[in-house]
Scaffold this motif. Structure first.
Motif, short mmCIF file in Angstrom:
data_model
loop_
_atom_site.label_atom_id
_atom_site.label_comp_id
_atom_site.label_asym_id
_atom_site.label_seq_id
_atom_site.Cartn_x
_atom_site.Cartn_y
_atom_site.Cartn_z
N GLU A 66 0.82 -1.20 0.00
CA GLU A 66 0.00 0.00 0.00
C GLU A 66 0.86 1.27 0.00
O GLU A 66 0.43 2.32 -0.50
N HIS A 67 2.07 1.18 0.54
CA HIS A 67 2.93 2.35 0.67
C HIS A 67 3.93 2.48 -0.46
O HIS A 67 4.74 3.42 -0.47
N LEU A 68 3.91 1.55 -1.41
CA LEU A 68 4.80 1.59 -2.55
C LEU A 68 4.09 2.22 -3.74
O LEU A 68 2.87 2.27 -3.79
N ALA A 69 4.88 2.69 -4.70
CA ALA A 69 4.28 3.15 -5.95
C ALA A 69 3.52 2.00 -6.59
O ALA A 69 3.98 0.84 -6.52
N PRO A 70 2.35 2.25 -7.17
CA PRO A 70 1.56 1.15 -7.76
C PRO A 70 2.38 0.36 -8.77
O PRO A 70 2.89 0.93 -9.74
N PRO A 71 2.57 -0.92 -8.56
CA PRO A 71 3.37 -1.73 -9.48
C PRO A 71 2.58 -2.09 -10.74
O PRO A 71 1.35 -2.11 -10.74
N ASP A 72 3.31 -2.39 -11.80
CA ASP A 72 2.68 -2.87 -13.02
C ASP A 72 2.24 -4.32 -12.88
O ASP A 72 1.25 -4.73 -13.48
N ARG A 73 3.00 -5.07 -12.09
CA ARG A 73 2.71 -6.50 -11.95
C ARG A 73 3.14 -6.98 -10.58
O ARG A 73 4.19 -6.57 -10.08
#
Length: 287
Positions: free
Chosen positions: A21-28
């Motif tokens: 939740e605290h990371l940049a939205p991942p692609d995968r």
């Protein structure tokens, strides 16, 4: 960003899943569960019965693994990109490393189960092996991550600094946290006689050089949009990191590996492994 999220059904694994939740939205996101089937250790057991026991154990572990994968996928934060689930047969550390290589992951995320240094030395641990051999950054989560507003970034030299700036320039977090850039200069207390005239001036010069180094890194991070401050401590690196963490209560400690791998790391130890055993918060090891 591509993430391999390794889960084993422990509380720490679910903390790791929620930490996304605290990371940049991942692609995968690849949610991975490794099934390590124990072999019967009874010499007197007939081969047919041994195979039957192994097969039944594998079925049970696979069923449990599927439940773990489904639950983890259900609790992932929204907007995590494409999510795939994998259940692989083998040793957890080897499976994590293999899948990370296969999907060219940018980050491995897993929970730390707190074995402690003695048991880890005797038996090894998944987090220890993954940190030693991972092809990418690794986030080890040892508690629930309620926020990610403050990072402690200890640096051991220019190589660490370049890797840290490169990693943070990729904007890996949802919101840019405050960063405390730390460097330890234990030689600021020379082991010379107290009356040795050059000792005080040399110690002062060492601290000045180190302060200039962390100030420069902090300025570079500020230019990237982070609010960064610089700190120098005159203690051994692992002790300095843990003392500064106790003082500032960071949400995350970021450490570099300095390129140590395999046997040399296991035999000689490293600051990152010393800190991992006692870290009061999650730890991210970058390369």
């Amino acid at each position: 960003m591509k993430i391999v999220l390794a889960v084993d059904g422990s509380d720490q694994a679910y903390f790791a899943a929620r930490a996304l939740e605290h990371l940049a939205p991942p692609d995968r996101v690849v949610v991975l569960h490794a099934v390590d089937v124990p072999r019967p250790a009874y010499p007197g057991v007939m081969p047919e019965l041994s195979l039957e026991i192994t097969a039944a154990t594998e079925r049970r572990l696979r069923e449990e693994g599927e439940r773990v994968l489904n639950f983890t996928a259900a609790i992932l934060p929204p907007h995590t990109g494409r999510v795939s689930k994998r259940l692989d047969l083998g040793k957890p550390a080897e499976m994590i490393l293999s899948v990370a290589e296969e999907v060219t992951a940018d980050l491995i995320v897993l929970g730390a189960r707190g074995l402690g240094p003695v048991r880890e030395l005797l038996l090894g641990s998944v987090s220890h092996r993954v940190i030693s051999h991972a092809p990418c950054a690794t986030l080890i989560v040892n508690r629930a991550v309620g926020s990610l507003r403050h990072i402690l970034l200890p640096l051991q030299g220019p190589e660490d600094a370049e890797a840290a700036v490169r990693f943070l320039a990729s904007k890996p977090f949802k919101e840019p946290p405050e960063v405390t850039v730390l460097s330890a200069e234990p030689y600021a207390h020379p082991a010379w006689p107290a009356g040795f005239s050059a000792s005080a001036s040399l110690a002062e010069e060492l601290v000045t050089i180190t302060q200039r180094f962390v100030d420069d890194v902090a300025a570079r991070l500020t230019a990237l949009g982070y609010r960064a401050t610089a700190v120098v401590r005159t203690e051994a690196p692992a002790h300095a990191i843990l003392q500064e963490a106790a003082k500032t209560d960071p949400d995350l400690i970021m450490l570099g590996t300095r390129g140590l791998r395999g046997t040399s790391r296991f035999l000689l130890g490293s600051v990152s492994h010393a800190v991992l055993h006692r870290a009061p918060c999650p730890m991210l090891v970058f390369r």
